[in-house]
Design a protein around this motif. Structure first.
Motif, PDB file in Angstrom:
ATOM      1  N   ARG A 100      38.008  44.285  62.678  1.00 41.28           N
ATOM      2  CA  ARG A 100      37.090  43.707  61.683  1.00 41.28           C
ATOM      3  C   ARG A 100      35.858  43.103  62.354  1.00 41.28           C
ATOM      4  N   SER A 101      36.063  42.457  63.500  1.00 42.33           N
ATOM      5  CA  SER A 101      34.922  41.840  64.187  1.00 42.33           C
ATOM      6  C   SER A 101      34.000  42.890  64.798  1.00 42.33           C
ATOM      7  N   HIS A 102      34.546  44.048  65.198  1.00 45.69           N
ATOM      8  CA  HIS A 102      33.717  45.110  65.781  1.00 45.69           C
ATOM      9  C   HIS A 102      32.991  45.932  64.717  1.00 45.69           C
ATOM     10  N   TRP A 103      33.505  45.949  63.496  1.00 41.99           N
ATOM     11  CA  TRP A 103      33.045  46.910  62.501  1.00 41.99           C
ATOM     12  C   TRP A 103      31.565  46.761  62.128  1.00 41.99           C
ATOM     13  N   PRO A 104      31.026  45.543  61.997  1.00 43.90           N
ATOM     14  CA  PRO A 104      29.605  45.452  61.606  1.00 43.90           C
ATOM     15  C   PRO A 104      28.650  46.146  62.574  1.00 43.90           C
ATOM     16  N   VAL A 105      28.862  45.995  63.886  1.00 44.96           N
ATOM     17  CA  VAL A 105      27.966  46.650  64.836  1.00 44.96           C
ATOM     18  C   VAL A 105      28.182  48.157  64.817  1.00 44.96           C
ATOM     19  N   LEU A 106      29.412  48.594  64.558  1.00 43.33           N
ATOM     20  CA  LEU A 106      29.670  50.031  64.450  1.00 43.33           C
ATOM     21  C   LEU A 106      28.994  50.603  63.198  1.00 43.33           C
ATOM     22  N   GLU A 107      28.949  49.819  62.131  1.00 46.17           N
ATOM     23  CA  GLU A 107      28.234  50.264  60.935  1.00 46.17           C
ATOM     24  C   GLU A 107      26.746  50.416  61.237  1.00 46.17           C
ATOM     25  N   GLN A 108      26.206  49.507  62.037  1.00 41.52           N
ATOM     26  CA  GLN A 108      24.793  49.619  62.404  1.00 41.52           C
ATOM     27  C   GLN A 108      24.526  50.872  63.217  1.00 41.52           C
ATOM     28  N   LEU A 109      25.466  51.219  64.102  1.00 46.12           N
ATOM     29  CA  LEU A 109      25.308  52.425  64.909  1.00 46.12           C
ATOM     30  C   LEU A 109      25.452  53.689  64.075  1.00 46.12           C
ATOM     31  N   GLY A 110      26.206  53.592  62.978  1.00 49.43           N
ATOM     32  CA  GLY A 110      26.417  54.743  62.113  1.00 49.43           C
ATOM     33  C   GLY A 110      27.847  55.231  62.157  1.00 49.43           C
ATOM     34  N   LEU A 111      28.480  55.279  61.001  1.00 49.43           N
ATOM     35  CA  LEU A 111      29.872  55.703  60.904  1.00 49.43           C
ATOM     36  C   LEU A 111      29.965  57.178  60.540  1.00 49.43           C
ATOM     37  N   ALA A 112      31.021  57.824  61.014  1.00 52.06           N
ATOM     38  CA  ALA A 112      31.290  59.207  60.629  1.00 52.06           C
ATOM     39  C   ALA A 112      31.795  59.242  59.194  1.00 52.06           C
ATOM     40  N   ASP A 113      31.695  60.406  58.571  1.00 54.61           N
ATOM     41  CA  ASP A 113      32.229  60.573  57.221  1.00 54.61           C
ATOM     42  C   ASP A 113      33.720  60.228  57.215  1.00 54.61           C
ATOM     43  N   GLY A 114      34.125  59.424  56.269  1.00 53.26           N
ATOM     44  CA  GLY A 114      35.531  59.071  56.146  1.00 53.26           C
ATOM     45  C   GLY A 114      36.001  57.977  57.074  1.00 53.26           C
ATOM     46  N   ALA A 115      35.107  57.429  57.884  1.00 55.65           N
ATOM     47  CA  ALA A 115      35.506  56.377  58.816  1.00 55.65           C
ATOM     48  C   ALA A 115      35.935  55.133  58.054  1.00 55.65           C
ATOM     49  N   SER A 116      37.066  54.563  58.461  1.00 51.52           N
ATOM     50  CA  SER A 116      37.556  53.370  57.778  1.00 51.52           C
ATOM     51  C   SER A 116      38.620  52.683  58.621  1.00 51.52           C
TER      52      SER A 116
END
Length: 321
Positions: free
Chosen positions: A57-73
């Motif tokens: 959960r703590s890593h997810w915001p920066v990964l969202e900024q980098l761009g998530l793959a389709d279906g990433a969750s």
């Protein structure tokens, strides 16, 4: 390495097993989830699942900024305390256990007996030899590699892929292709050696940094500033050889080696050979404590990740090597 005529093939990786969910394992898990993969994680320590989910959960915001793959969750994460069950249906295994050869061998014996023969068993080991780890795999030692990331793996692109004495070409090809597919910059070592490449280069820097503190030349904070506000900025953009080449102007590296090479060899002769005594260890820890006295640890990590994210985004818009 053995010939490519062995059981390891290159199936599409859809499910990754994360074995060991500490700092590195949790970061790997977040990275793979962000690339749209299913992740099954395992760790015997009490409370591991809760800590892992909190870390993701703590890593997810920066990964969202980098761009998530389709279906990433993050919902594509499952957890078990049984390593055999974790790897039974995995397409790739990323192990992140303690940096102890005896522990790795015992753990890899379980992984080797439980994972499909076509599945690569990759260790995140920062310095152990894959040949030593593979001795724990009586059935398929040819599928063992080191896949060493740099912290934090969900941001830093480098992965050092290291073959052991019996690692197959097929296993290496699979590992290199997989890491590329999830956005990494893997490099393949031509021979195994303790510490691989990056950590050996870091060890050379740390040796002199420790020596400078031991000799009273500079404070811990000043040494950190000397790197983070000096050559470290260039190293984040280009490697040491290309930076050295650029410093030579029109003459490039040849000019640098001719004119600055002799003074540098004299510096080599003056580099320290510190012993990591209890006294030096206390001085280093005290220096870091003083440097970070007014800094919130969580805020420091968040700011580091924000800067890394910005740097990675900027580099992605260039043709830099």
């Amino acid at each position: 390495m053995t010939s490519p005529d062995d059981p390891v093939t290159s199936p599409a990786v859809r499910r990754v097993a994360i074995v060991g969910t500490g700092v590195i394992g949790a970061s790997w898990a977040a990275h793979f989830l962000a690339h749209g993969l299913d992740v099954i994680a395992t760790d015997p320590a009490p409370g591991s699942e809760d800590r892992l989910r909190a870390d993701i959960r703590s890593h997810w915001p920066v990964l969202e900024q980098l761009g998530l793959a389709d279906g990433a969750s993050p919902d594509r994460l499952t957890f078990t305390d049984d390593p055999a069950a974790a790897v039974a249906d995995a397409d790739y295994v990323q192990e992140n256990g303690p940096e102890r050869e005896d522990v790795k061998r015992a753990l890899f014996a379980v992984l080797d007996a439980s994972a499909r023969p076509d599945v690569v068993l990759a260790s995140s080991s920062s310095g152990l030899l894959p040949s030593a780890i593979a001795r724990g795999c009586p059935e398929h030692p040819e599928r063992v590699v080191v896949g060493h990331p740099f912290n934090p793996p969900h941001l830093i692109p480098l992965v050092e892929v290291v073959p052991g004495e019996v690692t197959s070409e097929a296993a290496m090809d699979t590992a290199m292709a997989f890491y590329r597919a999830v956005g990494k910059r893997p490099i393949q070592l031509r021979q195994e050696l303790p510490g691989h490449i990056g950590n050996r280069l870091q060890a050379a820097l740390f040796r002199e940094a420790y020596s400078l503190v031991e000799r009273g030349v500079a404070s811990v904070a000043d040494i950190d500033t000397a790197i983070s506000c000096g050559p470290g900025l260039r190293w984040a953009v280009l490697g040491p050889f290309v930076n050295l080449h650029l410093s030579g102007g029109p003459g490039g590296l040849a000019h640098v080696l001719e004119h600055l090479g002799p003074p540098m060899t004299a510096w080599w002769a003056d580099l320290g050979h510190p012993e990591l005594t209890p006294e030096l260890a206390r001085a280093l820890v005290a220096g870091v404590d003083e440097e970070l006295a007014d800094v919130d640890p969580a805020d420091l990590v968040a700011q580091r990740d924000e800067v890394l994210n910005t740097l990675l985004a900027a580099k992605s818009r260039t043709t830099l090597p």
